[in-house]
Design an enzyme around this catalytic site. Structure first.
Site, mmCIF file in Angstrom:
data_model
loop_
_atom_site.group_PDB
_atom_site.id
_atom_site.type_symbol
_atom_site.label_atom_id
_atom_site.label_comp_id
_atom_site.label_asym_id
_atom_site.label_seq_id
_atom_site.Cartn_x
_atom_site.Cartn_y
_atom_site.Cartn_z
ATOM 1 N N CYS A 1 0.848 -1.179 0.000
ATOM 2 C CA CYS A 1 0.000 0.000 0.000
ATOM 3 C C CYS A 1 0.887 1.232 0.000
ATOM 4 O O CYS A 1 2.086 1.140 -0.164
ATOM 5 C CB CYS A 1 -0.939 -0.040 1.198
ATOM 6 N N ARG B 1 -0.528 1.456 -7.005
ATOM 7 C CA ARG B 1 0.019 0.357 -6.222
ATOM 8 C C ARG B 1 -1.049 -0.642 -5.788
ATOM 9 O O ARG B 1 -0.738 -1.741 -5.362
ATOM 10 C CB ARG B 1 0.739 0.910 -4.978
ATOM 11 N N TRP C 1 -4.163 -1.807 1.413
ATOM 12 C CA TRP C 1 -4.527 -3.042 0.718
ATOM 13 C C TRP C 1 -4.756 -4.091 1.795
ATOM 14 O O TRP C 1 -3.856 -4.418 2.552
ATOM 15 C CB TRP C 1 -3.396 -3.454 -0.226
ATOM 16 N N ASN D 1 2.839 -0.029 6.368
ATOM 17 C CA ASN D 1 2.893 -1.042 5.320
ATOM 18 C C ASN D 1 3.610 -2.258 5.885
ATOM 19 O O ASN D 1 4.613 -2.112 6.592
ATOM 20 C CB ASN D 1 3.665 -0.546 4.105
ATOM 21 N N GLY D 2 3.134 -3.456 5.543
ATOM 22 C CA GLY D 2 3.764 -4.669 6.038
ATOM 23 C C GLY D 2 2.785 -5.492 6.854
ATOM 24 O O GLY D 2 1.579 -5.239 6.856
ATOM 25 N N GLU E 1 3.935 -15.801 -19.566
ATOM 26 C CA GLU E 1 3.739 -14.377 -19.283
ATOM 27 C C GLU E 1 2.449 -13.865 -19.923
ATOM 28 O O GLU E 1 1.703 -13.087 -19.314
ATOM 29 C CB GLU E 1 4.940 -13.575 -19.781
ATOM 30 N N LYS F 1 -0.718 -12.122 -18.053
ATOM 31 C CA LYS F 1 -1.245 -10.808 -18.424
ATOM 32 C C LYS F 1 -2.754 -10.863 -18.605
ATOM 33 O O LYS F 1 -3.480 -9.981 -18.147
ATOM 34 C CB LYS F 1 -0.607 -10.324 -19.727
ATOM 35 N N GLU G 1 -4.475 -11.245 -15.192
ATOM 36 C CA GLU G 1 -4.356 -10.075 -14.333
ATOM 37 C C GLU G 1 -5.335 -8.969 -14.718
ATOM 38 O O GLU G 1 -5.960 -8.349 -13.849
ATOM 39 C CB GLU G 1 -2.934 -9.498 -14.433
ATOM 40 N N HIS H 1 -0.151 -35.053 -22.806
ATOM 41 C CA HIS H 1 -0.007 -35.603 -21.466
ATOM 42 C C HIS H 1 -1.036 -35.029 -20.492
ATOM 43 O O HIS H 1 -0.782 -34.955 -19.290
ATOM 44 C CB HIS H 1 1.419 -35.351 -20.954
ATOM 45 N N LYS I 1 0.871 -3.175 -7.100
ATOM 46 C CA LYS I 1 2.027 -3.037 -7.983
ATOM 47 C C LYS I 1 3.291 -3.613 -7.368
ATOM 48 O O LYS I 1 3.998 -4.395 -7.987
ATOM 49 C CB LYS I 1 2.230 -1.562 -8.326
#
Length: 605
Positions: free
Chosen positions: A2, A27, A75, A101-102, A482, A486, A489, A505, A600
């Protein structure tokens, strides 16, 4: 994950804090809040709101004046998004306010002890524990009150603290979550990200883990959590405030996709050595003898950075002939890995602050390993803690979904692979071939971006899919991974990536008309193998979108990408799939720059 913003000086603080929070919106967050005071104030004034910064701004009263304040975008980790759980958190005597934050790992035990002592909690957060601990300290100055509280904390934090009895200062501390000081003219700033600072100052000081700082309007000092003074010299940030503007684009993601040709040119500038068909990477601090002693390369990253590492590992094996592999940093640090003195470890992170990567770096350093960093943000924690490294020079990336930084990171790995290869066994001719290919990249990226209108049409055709499969072989597989990420997300469509060789398989059971497949089909020695995989899909009535160097007969649609050298093709083949994800999300009405549930810079586990 955050955002923190703080200010102390002479200016009206609330507008500055709200502007800073807006610059940190990329973020990822779910609520926001602000608390202010001034030397003439009788206490602290606070406003909090669930939702966006604009929701907070709407709640701020007209007479909300002060010259010192801290603010936050949260967040959610402990407790659902709500006004009560939003930061800042205030002590029960209304004297102490904290933004954090954390994650405080022992918050539950500390909360239980505080409740037994009569403290009434107003939120479900771990942060409120810290607020009450500071308020209940018997120390006489704010710095010692904060230090007392931090001694009881287990976990990660980047914090800023206000106290009604000390309106002339903000106290901040860092352990595992970034804290950056901004040095102004008789004013001081603090933030978790330089994006909140660059419109006011480009002189910054980045705190190290275990470091604290006291900010006053005309001064600052730094010291350890044990009280020992430290020396902090400001550095100049190369990015300007305009770098964080949209520049006429509707979204940051679109802007950053469109910037990739210039970003790649910037990554190459000044690094190519035509005389010896190699490159100069000034930050490596690795002479030829040391480079030849490397027996293995291990690349560590998370998410998009991990996928860039997969491409990088292949380049290093192909060009330098050194065994190389990539692994998620979040897994590596928990499996008690064997740390080999002959292995070069490479830590990859856009922000340079990704907690899982940083923790892996610290563990490797503790065990005596040699660690290089591949990061975008100069002066970030991973850059500082690594022995050496390469900056990718992508410029600020604001959208939560990484595009240009992914591309520039793969280019940085190509440079590193060429450098190592030319020290070892890569010939002059092959070195020149790769250099010629690198120089073509910017113009070839422009060719791909010129196809945006057609890619948009394709995206609209596939936007109704509930799930998609991405396949590729060897060089194409990391591109598929990737591209799958994308799409997930930004569009929220379920997507999976598999090696094309693995279809028989298991994954082939999923093929049906309702499940489109995106096939990465480079024109290399595996072209016919990839075509065979597409045959298998068509035989089961599957729809195929190919990303290839030529039209593919078995595909329903093909996006044609310019051909480069085989080793460099993956750099280009991911770019049209960024546009595919973008326009799919646009067709579905998604919040492209701020996808749900994501942040972010992931600075917690």
């Amino acid at each position: 994950m955050c955002g923190i913003v703080g200010y102390i000086g002479k200016r009206d603080v609330a507008p500055l804090l709200l502007e800073g929070l807006q610059r940190l919106e990329y973020r990822g967050y779910d609520s926001a809040g602000v608390v202010i005071t001034s030397p003439k104030a009788t206490g602290l004034k606070m406003v909090k709101a669930k939702g966006r910064v604009r929701d907070l701004e709407a709640k701020v009263p007209a007479r909300f004046k002060g010259t010192t304040g801290i603010a936050h975008t949260r967040w959610a980790t402990h407790g659902a998004p709500s006004d009560e759980n939003a930061h800042p958190h205030m002590s029960d005597d209304n004297k102490v306010a904290v933004v954090h934050n954390g994650i405080i790992d022992n918050a539950s035990d500390l909360r239980a002890k505080l409740v037994a002592e009569g403290v009434v909690f107003l939120s479900e957060t771990d942060t409120e524990v810290l607020t009450h601990l500071i308020a209940r300290s018997q120390q006489s100055d704010l710095e010692d009150k904060v230090r007392d509280a931090l001694r009881l904390i287990e976990g990660t934090y980047g914090i800023a603290v206000l106290h009604a009895d000390f309106p002339d200062r903000i106290v901040v501390a860092r352990n595992g979550s970034p804290v950056v000081l901004g040095i102004g003219d008789k004013e001081m700033f603090v933030a978790s990200d330089i994006a909140a600072l660059v419109s006011h100052t480009r002189q910054i000081v980045t705190l190290d883990d275990g470091e604290m700082a006291t900010l006053k309007a005309d001064d600052f000092r730094t010291y350890t959590t044990e009280g020992t003074r430290t020396t902090a010299s400001p550095t100049t940030v190369e990015w300007e405030a305009a770098s964080y503007d949209m520049g006429g684009h509707d979204t940051y993601m679109h802007k950053e996709i469109s910037e990739q040709a210039d970003a790649v040119d910037r990554a190459l500038r000044g690094r190519i050595d035509d005389r010896f068909s190699t490159v100069h990477l000034g930050g490596l601090n690795l002479d030829a003898r040391e480079a030849r002693s490397v027996r293995r390369v291990k690349i560590l990253g998370c998410g998009t950075s991990y996928h860039a590492g997969l491409i990088g590992a292949q380049m290093i094996e192909e060009l330098a002939r050194i065994p190389a592999d990539a692994e998620p940093a979040s897994e590596f640090r928990y499996r008690n890995p064997v740390v080999d003195p002959d292995t070069l470890y490479i830590a990859v992170s856009q922000s340079g602050e990704t907690y899982d990567v940083l923790a892996a770096v610290q563990e490797l350093k503790r065990k005596g390993a040699r660690v290089f960093g591949v990061v975008n943000v100069v002066g970030s924690a991973i850059a500082r803690e690594s022995d050496a490294g390469v900056y990718v020079h992508a410029g600020p990336e604001v959208c939560v979904v990484s595009t240009k930084c992914f591309t520039n990171t793969t280019v940085a790995f190509a440079l590193l692979a060429l450098h190592l290869g030319r020290i070892r066994d890569l010939s002059v001719a092959d070195g020149k071939r790769i250099i010629d290919g690198l120089r073509k990249l910017p113009s070839q990226i422009e060719e791909i971006l010129a196809q945006e209108a057609e890619i948009k049409k394709i995206a609209e055709e596939y936007a109704d899919a509930r799930s998609m499969m991405f396949i590729g072989r060897v060089r194409g597989y990391p591109v598929a991974r990737e591209a799958s990420l994308k799409l997930k997300e930004v569009s929220y469509i379920h997507a999976e990536a598999y090696p094309a060789s693995e279809l028989k398989h298991g994954p082939l059971a999923l093929i049906e008309p309702a499940l489109p497949t995106v096939a990465i089909v480079p024109d290399d020695d595996l072209l016919e193998k990839n075509r065979a995989a597409m045959e298998e899909i068509k035989a089961r009535s599957g729809r195929i979108l190919a990303v290839a160097h030529q039209e593919q007969e078995k595909a329903d649609r093909t996006i044609v990408v310019p051909k480069n050298e085989d080793e460099l093709d993956p750099i280009l083949m991911g770019i049209p799939l960024q546009l595919l994800a973008y326009h799919t999300a646009l067709a579905l009405g998604r919040d492209i720059d701020k996808p749900r549930n994501l942040a972010k810079s992931v600075t917690v586990e």
